[in-house]
Design a protein around this motif. Structure first.
Motif, PDB file in Angstrom:
ATOM      1  N   GLN A  16      68.958  -6.012 -43.494  1.00  0.00           N
ATOM      2  CA  GLN A  16      69.808  -5.141 -42.691  1.00  0.00           C
ATOM      3  C   GLN A  16      69.635  -5.427 -41.200  1.00  0.00           C
ATOM      4  O   GLN A  16      70.610  -5.444 -40.436  1.00  0.00           O
ATOM      5  CB  GLN A  16      69.492  -3.680 -42.996  1.00  0.00           C
ATOM      6  N   VAL A  19      71.533  -8.596 -40.374  1.00  0.00           N
ATOM      7  CA  VAL A  19      72.977  -8.369 -40.339  1.00  0.00           C
ATOM      8  C   VAL A  19      73.376  -7.711 -39.019  1.00  0.00           C
ATOM      9  O   VAL A  19      74.336  -8.143 -38.353  1.00  0.00           O
ATOM     10  CB  VAL A  19      73.421  -7.499 -41.532  1.00  0.00           C
ATOM     11  N   ARG A  20      72.668  -6.694 -38.632  1.00  0.00           N
ATOM     12  CA  ARG A  20      73.006  -5.986 -37.386  1.00  0.00           C
ATOM     13  C   ARG A  20      72.877  -6.900 -36.173  1.00  0.00           C
ATOM     14  O   ARG A  20      73.684  -6.855 -35.247  1.00  0.00           O
ATOM     15  CB  ARG A  20      72.131  -4.742 -37.229  1.00  0.00           C
ATOM     16  N   LEU A  42      76.283  -0.852 -42.886  1.00  0.00           N
ATOM     17  CA  LEU A  42      76.615  -2.144 -42.298  1.00  0.00           C
ATOM     18  C   LEU A  42      78.118  -2.378 -42.292  1.00  0.00           C
ATOM     19  O   LEU A  42      78.663  -2.932 -41.333  1.00  0.00           O
ATOM     20  CB  LEU A  42      75.903  -3.259 -43.078  1.00  0.00           C
ATOM     21  N   GLU A  45      79.654  -0.748 -39.535  1.00  0.00           N
ATOM     22  CA  GLU A  45      79.400  -1.428 -38.264  1.00  0.00           C
ATOM     23  C   GLU A  45      80.151  -2.752 -38.156  1.00  0.00           C
ATOM     24  O   GLU A  45      80.033  -3.448 -37.145  1.00  0.00           O
ATOM     25  CB  GLU A  45      77.898  -1.665 -38.106  1.00  0.00           C
TER      26      GLU A  45
END
Length: 295
Positions: A16, A19-20, A42, A45
């Protein structure tokens, strides 16, 4: 020039965080996870949730894996091998060097390039200046994807051997996990005399922090070991061995676990028995490199 699309499979805390970080840098990111609910935040976002591993792989040339181990890669991608051709798999999961080499061969058999990676910071530090990641595998493959991979952390390429990044990662964790066990053992030892962990831990932590300076004071310890030089100007094997004896004895009296102190004690007993008691404590590496058949 638009940022490279990236697929990320595995959405634990590390996945995670990656990914961010990639999303913030403008990369289109496709994700897949066995538990799809982990992707909800996610997706909100900007990530795209693939319906299957095959769809996730097909979405990007660069496919990053953040899984429990390498077996998880086979479990997830085993039915999607037709989608692997022309892709680059970057496996940032933890396992053994041999399994990393086997995975590289497996990927190649399905037409995919393969890089092994080891992320050397916790999830909350991914994407920061402190983050760094070891990689190994074909240099041209690594260089092609360096810009995207650099978003995760500063890349430290180690060469062509697919197993080397995994070995470096495990070597770091060898130091880390052993140090944590030592910290807990020392805390238990003090606890046997009524010293609380609240008191003990702050007293013990400076020793961990001081080790680099202690080593540097003795010169280039690594170069000395490579040269086979253990001149005795540091603490000798006999001196350190005596301390190891005292720690083991105190632990036995305290009634706490003896596994760790006896293991350390054994290193010095071996060096002394082999006639190296007057040399630097670094001589213990000989016995570590060449353990006796019966331990």
């Amino acid at each position: 020039m638009s940022a490279t699309p990236v697929t990320l499979i595995g959405l634990g805390p590390m996945g995670q965080a990656m990914v961010r970080t990639l999303l913030k840098a403008g990369h289109p990111v496709t994700v897949w996870n066995r538990t799809a609910a982990r992707a909800e935040g996610l997706v909100a976002e900007g990530a795209t949730l693939a319906a299957s591993p095959a769809e996730a792989v097909a979405a990007s040339e660069l496919v990053v894996l953040s899984l429990t181990d390498y077996q998880a890669m086979y479990d997830i991608l085993g039915d999607s091998t037709d989608a692997l051709a022309g892709r680059t798999l970057v496996n940032l999961s933890s396992d053994t060097p041999d399994r990393a080499r086997e995975a590289a061969a497996w990927a190649a058999s399905h037409g995919a390039a393969f890089l092994t990676g080891g992320v050397m910071v916790p999830a909350e530090m991914v994407g920061t200046e402190a983050a760094y990641v070891y990689y190994s595998g074909p240099s041209e493959v690594f260089e092609a994807h360096r810009p995207a991979l650099a978003r995760i952390g500063t890349p430290r390429p180690l060469g062509e051997d697919a197993g080397l990044a995994q070995l470096m990662y495990l070597a770091h964790l060898d130091v880390f996990l052993t140090s944590l066990s030592a910290l807990m053992h020392a805390t238990a030892l003090l606890g046997s005399a009524g010293v609380s962990a609240t008191e003990a831990v702050p007293e013990l932590l400076p020793t961990l922090a001081d080790i680099p300076a202690m080593l540097r004071a003795g010169g280039d310890v690594g170069a000395q070991i490579d040269a086979g030089e253990h001149p005795g100007h540091l603490s000798t094997a006999t001196m350190m061995g005596a301390t190891a004896d005292h720690i083991a004895a105190a632990s036995a009296t305290a009634g706490i676990d003896l596994t760790l102190p006896r293991a350390v004690q054994a290193h010095y007993l071996r060096a002394i028995a082999d006639g190296h008691g007057k040399e630097n404590w670094t001589r213990i590496i000989d016995g570590i490199r060449r353990p006796r058949a019966n331990g």
